[in-house]
Design a protein around this motif. Structure first.
Motif, short mmCIF file in Angstrom:
data_model
loop_
_atom_site.label_atom_id
_atom_site.label_comp_id
_atom_site.label_asym_id
_atom_site.label_seq_id
_atom_site.Cartn_x
_atom_site.Cartn_y
_atom_site.Cartn_z
N VAL A 182 12.56 -5.90 4.33
CA VAL A 182 12.80 -4.28 4.55
C VAL A 182 11.65 -3.68 3.48
O VAL A 182 11.86 -4.07 2.36
N HIS A 183 10.91 -2.63 3.87
CA HIS A 183 10.17 -2.20 2.63
C HIS A 183 10.49 -0.62 2.78
O HIS A 183 10.38 0.14 4.00
N GLY A 184 10.82 -0.09 1.68
CA GLY A 184 10.88 1.47 1.73
C GLY A 184 12.36 1.67 1.97
O GLY A 184 13.16 0.92 2.58
N ALA A 185 12.55 2.94 1.83
CA ALA A 185 14.02 3.67 2.24
C ALA A 185 13.86 5.09 2.39
O ALA A 185 12.89 5.69 1.68
N THR A 186 14.81 5.59 3.25
CA THR A 186 14.97 6.93 3.28
C THR A 186 16.37 7.27 2.63
O THR A 186 17.16 6.40 2.37
N ASP A 187 16.82 8.41 2.34
CA ASP A 187 17.89 8.71 1.67
C ASP A 187 19.13 8.45 2.65
O ASP A 187 18.93 7.89 3.68
N GLU A 188 20.27 8.96 2.06
CA GLU A 188 21.54 8.31 2.99
C GLU A 188 21.79 8.96 3.84
O GLU A 188 22.32 8.49 5.04
N LEU A 189 21.20 9.92 4.62
CA LEU A 189 21.17 10.58 5.88
C LEU A 189 19.84 10.36 6.65
O LEU A 189 19.76 10.97 7.86
N GLY A 190 18.97 9.73 6.10
CA GLY A 190 17.84 9.38 6.86
C GLY A 190 16.76 10.55 6.84
O GLY A 190 15.81 10.75 7.69
N PHE A 191 17.06 11.57 5.79
CA PHE A 191 16.22 12.65 5.90
C PHE A 191 14.68 12.66 5.42
O PHE A 191 13.87 12.80 5.84
N HIS A 192 14.80 12.00 3.85
CA HIS A 192 13.21 12.14 3.24
C HIS A 192 13.02 10.45 3.21
O HIS A 192 14.01 9.58 2.99
N ALA A 193 11.89 10.29 3.18
CA ALA A 193 11.33 8.69 2.82
C ALA A 193 11.34 9.03 1.27
O ALA A 193 10.76 9.95 0.75
N VAL A 194 12.18 8.27 0.50
CA VAL A 194 12.32 8.43 -0.86
C VAL A 194 11.89 7.10 -1.83
O VAL A 194 11.73 7.45 -3.01
N GLU A 195 11.53 6.14 -1.11
CA GLU A 195 11.17 4.95 -1.77
C GLU A 195 10.14 4.24 -1.23
O GLU A 195 10.06 3.99 -0.03
N ASN A 196 8.90 4.12 -2.24
CA ASN A 196 7.86 3.42 -1.42
C ASN A 196 7.27 4.05 -0.20
O ASN A 196 7.38 3.58 0.80
N ARG A 197 7.20 5.37 -0.32
CA ARG A 197 6.72 6.34 0.69
C ARG A 197 5.30 6.03 0.96
O ARG A 197 4.43 5.40 0.41
N HIS A 198 4.96 6.22 2.67
CA HIS A 198 3.59 5.62 3.00
C HIS A 198 3.47 6.78 4.17
O HIS A 198 4.16 6.86 5.10
N TYR A 199 2.26 7.34 3.83
CA TYR A 199 1.55 8.10 4.65
C TYR A 199 0.96 6.92 5.88
O TYR A 199 0.73 6.12 5.83
N VAL A 200 0.91 7.85 7.07
CA VAL A 200 0.62 6.96 8.32
C VAL A 200 -0.73 6.19 8.17
O VAL A 200 -0.60 4.92 8.75
N THR A 201 -1.54 6.52 7.19
CA THR A 201 -2.72 5.60 7.07
C THR A 201 -2.98 4.46 6.30
O THR A 201 -3.51 3.46 6.52
N ASP A 202 -1.52 4.30 5.73
CA ASP A 202 -1.18 3.25 5.12
C ASP A 202 -0.97 2.02 6.06
O ASP A 202 -1.39 0.93 5.79
N ILE A 203 -0.69 2.38 7.27
CA ILE A 203 -0.48 1.40 8.34
C ILE A 203 -1.82 1.05 8.80
O ILE A 203 -2.17 -0.34 8.86
N HIS A 204 -2.68 2.00 9.09
CA HIS A 204 -3.97 1.53 9.20
C HIS A 204 -4.73 0.65 8.35
O HIS A 204 -5.48 -0.70 8.64
N ALA A 205 -4.83 0.90 7.23
CA ALA A 205 -5.27 0.13 5.96
C ALA A 205 -4.57 -1.28 6.02
O ALA A 205 -5.28 -2.26 5.60
N THR A 206 -3.33 -1.54 6.38
CA THR A 206 -2.84 -2.56 6.21
C THR A 206 -3.26 -3.63 7.41
O THR A 206 -3.69 -4.67 7.13
N VAL A 207 -3.54 -2.97 8.67
CA VAL A 207 -4.06 -3.47 9.80
C VAL A 207 -5.65 -4.20 9.41
O VAL A 207 -5.99 -5.52 9.61
N MET A 208 -6.19 -2.98 8.83
CA MET A 208 -7.52 -3.42 8.51
C MET A 208 -7.77 -4.25 7.47
O MET A 208 -8.73 -5.44 7.54
N HIS A 209 -6.93 -4.33 6.58
CA HIS A 209 -6.94 -5.35 5.32
C HIS A 209 -6.65 -6.90 6.11
O HIS A 209 -7.34 -7.75 5.56
#
Length: 498
Positions: A441-468
């Motif tokens: 598991v990478h990254g985390a949201t807060d206790e309510l699942g509201f904010h991404a608070v740990e190792n936040r990733h915008y959607v293009t980080d998925i693109h970059a991971t795939v391309m890499h």
């Protein structure tokens, strides 16, 4: 003569005008042969000139994966009832966030004006926290918590990396297009991730498209055909829609039941003559070149595609693994099985949409979340798990990157009596195979699942991971005159790379 393919050569992969026109003299056969030779690094070296050219079909560095299967759930899957369970939602059900010990989430450094307005709700009334609608438990040797709705995928969790800290900026379903392009829908069409892969690497099979789309595309309100489009890269890099239907696999390229093969050959010959005449008059027209290539590919596909979706030659055990023996799972199971057969044959990027319904998407759970998600998960959970298991036992998971995603998650608060609203501030995706670590598991949201608070990733980080993982550097694919922003390029999520 072999042409050097080093990155400093600006002409890599370019077919000069004289070469193109010469190849036209050989008709479609000449075009296909030229494309194949050019892809493999063989061409008329003496005719190559300067100027910009598209990539040469080779990775920039050693890849960990060859193919991608991209599973997109349309409408916004609930992350808190999926791969990021939050028991605090049940503990504080019926209260507003301000009435709980967790009211500090409202003061998060990741908060925005839009979020504060969103939390306040309509007419400044805060939504009540909505309890979890299903159970969850730790699964696999890794002990990652996954909900009961995803029990079959949960059984594969030791092969999966869950990213729980995604965020995006569009709070409406234009986020579907944003997830595929990295740009807000209001900014205009941009190339999708599948088109970038097609543009960068080309095909491994000359009888099948390199970028295939299964399932209904996005609705016009949410991006439409731009959800698998190539924008300024050129129409030849668009996704090609196919059907995982043995009776009608080519609804958009079929000659029709009353067409004899000899008649069709005459039609293609006529089109070839007309296109050659146009090419001489308009030698630099990319749309014309794409059209000629599409005609030739369509002719080859009419022979190759029906064989790909002939599921009756799969063992009954394999068909059952994908759920083809059950009415609820058969449609999506056929798409997943077709995807496996396609990557076996060299299709680079298979994009599967689930839940496209002509509107925002079936996963859009503004009401009746429990019944809706129960039904939808029942359609896809077993086929996705079957896909992962089948790829693994065939030795294909090592070279095939599987991505599961949705445009955003759902709110911790209730909408109406029994639903959740859109939630772009923190949600989950997962990846498997293709050099991705399993059981993490990478990254985390807060206790309510509201904010991404740990190792936040915008959607293009998925693109970059795939391309890499495919050996591509997005910066080296940049097209002159089409400057991309730093956030467009994204960054690989290295913590989940094996």
């Amino acid at each position: 003569m072999t042409v050097s393919k080093h990155s400093g050569d600006p002409s890599c992969g370019r077919t000069p005008r004289r070469t193109f026109l010469a190849d036209l003299g050989f008709g479609f056969t000449g075009l296909v042969l030229s494309a194949m030779l050019n892809r493999d690094g063989v061409t008329r070296a003496e005719e190559i000139g300067g100027g910009w050219a598209p990539p040469n079909g080779l990775p920039h560095f050693a890849p960990k994966a060859k193919n991608v299967i991209w599973l997109f759930m349309v409408g916004g899957v609930s992350h808190v009832e999926g791969f990021d369970p939050k028991p605090s939602l049940t503990r504080y059900a019926g209260k507003t966030i301000a009435e709980t010990p967790l009211k500090s989430v409202l003061d998060s450094p990741h908060n925005t004006k839009n979020l504060r307005e969103f939390v306040a709700g309509n007419h400044a009334i805060q939504p009540k926290i909505y309890p979890l609608q299903n159970g969850f438990r730790k699964r696999g040797q890794s002990g990652i918590e996954v909900s009961d709705w995803w029990s079959n995928v949960g059984g594969c969790i030791d092969d999966i990396a869950v990213v729980r800290s995604m965020w995006t900026t569009d709070n409406d379903h234009g986020a579907q297009l944003q997830f595929h392009t990295g740009r807000h829908a209001l900014e205009g069409p941009f190339p999708t991730i599948g088109s970038w892969i097609h543009y960068g690497l080309g095909s491994l099979n000359d009888d099948l498209p390199s970028f295939v789309v299964l399932g209904n595309p996005l609705a016009d309100c949410c991006g439409g055909m731009a959800g698998h489009g190539s924008s300024y890269l050129g129409p030849e890099h668009d996704g090609v829609r196919l059907e995982a239907n043995p009776d009608n696999p080519l609804p958009f390229a079929s000659p029709g039941p009353d067409m004899f093969r000899e008649e069709q050959a005459e039609e293609f010959a006529l089109l070839g003559r007309l296109n050659r005449m146009s090419a001489v008059r308009y030698p630099d027209d990319p749309a014309l070149r794409a059209r000629i290539r599409s005609y030739e590919l369509a002719a080859r596909m009419q022979l190759a595609v029906p064989e790909v979706v002939r599921f009756d030659n799969e063992r009954p055990e394999t068909q059952a693994l994908y759920g083809l023996d059950q009415d609820a799972t058969r449609p999506f199971g056929q798409q997943c099985l077709a995807a496996r057969r396609m990557v076996e044959r060299g299709v680079r990027f298979v994009q599967i949409f689930h839940g496209s319904n002509g509107g925002a998407g079936a996963w859009d759970a503004h009401s009746n979340l429990r019944a809706g998600h129960t039904q939808l998960c029942g359609q896809v959970d077993a086929p996705i798990a079957g896909l992962l298991k089948d790829l693994k036992r065939r030795g294909l998971l090592d070279e095939t990157l599987v991505v599961w995603a949705s445009e955003f998650g759902r709110t911790p608060g209730a909408q109406g009596a029994d639903g959740r609203d859109h939630h772009p501030f923190g949600f989950s995706v997962w990846l498997a195979g293709g050099g991705i670590k399993g059981g993490v598991v990478h990254g985390a949201t807060d206790e309510l699942g509201f904010h991404a608070v740990e190792n936040r990733h915008y959607v293009t980080d998925i693109h970059a991971t795939v391309m890499h993982q495919l050996g591509l550097d997005p910066r080296r694919l940049e097209v002159p005159g089409q400057k991309r922003l730093e956030i467009d390029l994204g960054k690989p999520i290295r913590e989940i790379l094996a």
